[in-house]
Design a protein around this motif. Structure first.
Motif, mmCIF file in Angstrom:
data_model
loop_
_atom_site.group_PDB
_atom_site.id
_atom_site.type_symbol
_atom_site.label_atom_id
_atom_site.label_comp_id
_atom_site.label_asym_id
_atom_site.label_seq_id
_atom_site.Cartn_x
_atom_site.Cartn_y
_atom_site.Cartn_z
ATOM 1 N N ILE A 79 0.842 -1.196 0.000
ATOM 2 C CA ILE A 79 0.000 0.000 0.000
ATOM 3 C C ILE A 79 0.877 1.247 0.000
ATOM 4 O O ILE A 79 1.736 1.410 0.873
ATOM 5 N N ASP A 80 0.651 2.109 -0.975
ATOM 6 C CA ASP A 80 1.503 3.294 -1.142
ATOM 7 C C ASP A 80 1.543 4.151 0.122
ATOM 8 O O ASP A 80 2.617 4.569 0.563
ATOM 9 N N ALA A 81 0.375 4.418 0.709
ATOM 10 C CA ALA A 81 0.297 5.315 1.870
ATOM 11 C C ALA A 81 0.939 4.711 3.124
ATOM 12 O O ALA A 81 1.212 5.431 4.088
ATOM 13 N N LEU A 82 1.197 3.407 3.095
ATOM 14 C CA LEU A 82 1.856 2.737 4.230
ATOM 15 C C LEU A 82 3.302 2.387 3.893
ATOM 16 O O LEU A 82 3.911 1.518 4.530
ATOM 17 N N GLY A 83 3.856 3.088 2.888
ATOM 18 C CA GLY A 83 5.250 2.866 2.538
ATOM 19 C C GLY A 83 5.544 1.478 1.999
ATOM 20 O O GLY A 83 6.649 0.956 2.159
ATOM 21 N N GLY A 84 4.551 0.874 1.347
ATOM 22 C CA GLY A 84 4.742 -0.457 0.775
ATOM 23 C C GLY A 84 4.329 -1.596 1.687
ATOM 24 O O GLY A 84 4.379 -2.761 1.302
ATOM 25 N N MET A 85 3.952 -1.274 2.904
ATOM 26 C CA MET A 85 3.497 -2.301 3.837
ATOM 27 C C MET A 85 2.016 -2.589 3.572
ATOM 28 O O MET A 85 1.343 -1.793 2.954
#
Length: 204
Positions: A79-85
């Protein structure tokens, strides 16, 4: 002669997906087994930093323990907004491995204040094919889309109910199996392995 290939998973959804893809390709001499079809063996924990590392480790373990050529995939939601997490931690994001409902709810909570235009992300799948003599092939598939605010659909598992693929209005969990296979991250990765499965079966 039938060639047996082990998919190193206990997830019936993943097993059904590969079986459908193999049938569609016309590989009638390839029989896909799951971990429940072979004698139980010690499975190493997923400690790799990447999807590829985890997939290769799982496939090697399965091939070594059973003597069968093995496929393993490691996949998750980036997830982009979670830095890839949650990334490689997708299956245990809420703390307990395989608790889909808790994982999904935690992600929705973490994205609660993120506006719709910043809710981009994608599923990633790395798939490894390892034969007992040590040969390995690793491929990757990605599926971009948007994370919605409430789950919809019952045809998938994991984060499928909150993921709307690019160009779609339906979630991954609202797609029928054929449509999902054609577009999904895992479908792309597994189809990339098919020529290698075919080659192995023909050589055997």
């Amino acid at each position: 002669m039938t060639t047996r290939i082990l998919l190193a998973t206990r997830n019936p959804g993943k097993l059904d997906e590969l079986r459908r893809i193999v049938v569609k390709r016309g590989l009638s001499d390839v029989r896909v087994l799951g971990l429940s079809d072979v004698e139980e063996f010690a499975e190493a924990p997923e400690t790799g930093a990447t999807f590829e590392e985890n997939a290769v480790a799982k496939a090697y373990d399965a091939a070594k323990a059973t003597g069968l050529p093995a496929i393993a995939d490691d996949s998750g939601l980036s997830i982009d907004a979670l830095g890839g997490m949650p990334g490689v931690l997708s299956a245990r994001w809420a703390g307990r491995h395989g608790d889909d409902e808790a994982n999904l709810r935690l992600v929705l909570g973490q994205l609660q204040d993120v506006p719709d235009e910043r809710r981009g992300g994608g599923f990633v799948s790395a798939a490894a094919f390892v034969v007992p003599d040590g040969k390995e092939i690793v491929v990757r598939g990605e599926w971009r889309g948007t994370i919605i605010r409430e789950p919809r659909g019952s045809n998938g598992f994991g984060y499928d109910p909150i993921f709307v693929p690019e160009g779609e209005t339906r979630t991954s969990a609202e797609l029928d199996p054929a449509a999902k296979d054609a577009a999904s991250h895992r479908g792309k990765a597994l189809r990339s392995l098919l020529p290698h499965l075919q080659e192995y079966a023909e050589a055997g």
